[in-house]
Scaffold this active site. Structure first.
Site, PDB file in Angstrom:
ATOM      1  N   ASP A 154       0.864  -1.184   0.000  1.00  0.00           N
ATOM      2  CA  ASP A 154       0.000   0.000   0.000  1.00  0.00           C
ATOM      3  C   ASP A 154       0.901   1.234   0.000  1.00  0.00           C
ATOM      4  OD1 ASP A 154      -2.232   1.918   0.702  1.00  0.00           O
ATOM      5  OD2 ASP A 154      -3.332   0.036   0.862  1.00  0.00           O
ATOM      6  N   HIS A 207       2.183   1.943  -3.169  1.00  0.00           N
ATOM      7  CA  HIS A 207       1.267   2.904  -3.786  1.00  0.00           C
ATOM      8  C   HIS A 207       1.813   4.330  -3.761  1.00  0.00           C
ATOM      9  CE1 HIS A 207      -2.458   0.089  -3.045  1.00  0.00           C
ATOM     10  NE2 HIS A 207      -1.499  -0.472  -3.774  1.00  0.00           N
TER      11      HIS A 207
END
Length: 432
Positions: A259, A282
């Protein structure tokens, strides 16, 4: 450094009580030291006045506590009680204290290290602290935390050791991995809540159940030299999460997760980030903000000297429709992109939901954002994507010295509902 001339009384104190000055292994020795001080009417302030800084650092008393002394075995059995007892000892110490986790593997179930404490504390993690693999160990407990430091001032956590969240069982039962399962929470590996004058450095964190490291309602924080690693398929495993935290410096970290490498959310301000290697993951995100029509504020953030590799986003600001608040005074500079899907992105229509999000007019305002000296390779043809709200457009956005290219025939910049300026060479240029 030259040692100042010592008074006769102080010399006598040192000669008679030098054994008191140094490290202590229990509170009885601490009491003996204090009794010795009272006998000769010598205070720590006297010592610091009479002796050079170097000598003070050498002789200044401190309590040293080893978790093994309180029953920890490091043999795969539950060492939680020993860790709790060792913490109570250092937290009650009237002098600065050190809590040592030796170079072995310790199984620790959900635990809270609570303050306030009587003096400053250093936690030296030299070995490995492992979470239980069985998710039922959180039954009846706060599922949002594994290791929680709560309400502590003057805390240092360091030591070169490892925090292992053993997160695979949690990932396999996530609704983001198995769509047929209900969405439930999972623990953050290490949380600092309401801590002041905090330093976290030189640690390795891996395979957290959810977020690896979270700072909530903290101030005066320094974080450096961390390595955070989890598979790129692990759900919600943000590297470092910052919420309602101010006056924070974060530097010299390597983060590879499933993430956001770093996420900064509402209530955070005065954040300085530098020398970060991120990817996979991310990227570095401000937000999300404004979910469920809530208010979100982030201000005064600088992200400098970052390398992003194989990430789904580069530097991102993301807000939900229907929210309100303000993101302002943000600087992203000196950033290298290597195969990044969305190198520069503002998304005011963020929607992390299995259902379509309704169109709403209110939005978190985004203004005074600068992107400076950002270069490298985009994994998509749209290297600059600024998608702002039609009712609350982005304002005072500056692109300076941008050079991002893709393998496609045309590298694009798409900018909607945004007021921007371009300085120097900017490629790709913004197009409405």
């Amino acid at each position: 450094m030259v040692v100042k001339e010592l008074s006769i009384t102080l010399i006598l104190f040192l000669s008679l009580c030098l054994s008191c000055y140094g490290t202590f292994s229990n509170l009885d020795e601490v009491n003996e030291y204090e009794s010795c001080q009272q006998r000769y009417n010598i205070t720590d302030t006297d010592m610091e006045t009479e002796i050079s800084d170097q000598m003070v650092r050498h002789f200044k008393p401190r309590l040293v506590v080893n978790v093994d002394d309180y029953g920890a075995k490091g043999l795969g059995t539950d060492d939680t009680k020993a860790f709790r007892k060792a913490w109570n000892a250092v937290c009650k110490s009237p002098i600065s204290a050190v809590l040592i986790v030796p170079e072995r593997k310790y199984l620790v179930k959900p635990i809270v290290f609570s303050g306030p404490c009587l003096s400053s504390i250093t936690v030296q993690i030299k070995g490995t602290i492992e979470a239980p693999s069985d998710t039922s160990d959180w039954d009846g407990k706060n599922i949002g935390h594994w290791i929680l430091f709560n309400g502590i001032k003057n805390l240092v956590v360091e030591g070169g050791g490892t925090i292992d969240g053993k997160g695979r069982n949690w990932w396999e039962n996530s609704c983001k991995v198995n769509k047929s399962l209900p969405c439930t929470d999972a623990p953050t590996a290490m949380t600092f809540y309401s801590c002041v004058d905090l330093r976290v450095e030189n640690l390795r964190m891996k395979n957290s159940q959810k977020i690896h490291l979270s700072f909530e309602d903290c101030s005066k924080v320094q974080v450096s030299y961390l390595t955070i690693i989890a598979p790129n398929t692990s759900p919600n495993t943000d590297g470092i999460h910052i919420t309602r935290t101010g006056n924070m410096g974060l530097s010299d970290c390597t983060i590879k997760t499933g993430d956001d490498c770093i996420s900064i959310v509402s209530g955070s301000r005065n954040i300085r980030i530098g020398n970060i290697a991120c990817g996979p993951g991310h990227g570095i995100s401000i937000g999300s903000l404004g979910a469920n029509n809530s208010e979100g504020h982030v201000a005064n953030v600088m992200v400098n000297n970052v390398k992003l590799t194989d990430t789904s986003n580069g530097v991102r600001i993301k807000t939900w429709q229907g929210g309100h608040g303000l993101v302002k005074n943000i600087l992203f500079k000196n950033i290298a992109m290597h195969n990044v899907q969305n190198p520069i992105i503002i998304d005011q229509n963020y929607c992390d939901s299995i259902h379509p999000c309704p169109v709403q007019k209110s939005a978190v305002q985004v203004r005074n954002v600068m992107y400076k000296n950002i270069k490298g390779k985009s994994a998509s043809d749209v290297a600059v994507r600024l998608e702002c709200s039609s009712s609350v457009p982005c304002r005072k956005i500056v692109l300076e010295d941008i050079h991002l290219v893709s393998d496609g025939d045309v590298t694009q910049g798409l900018c909607e509902n945004v007021i921007w300026d371009e300085v120097g060479e900017v490629f790709p240029a913004c197009a409405s």
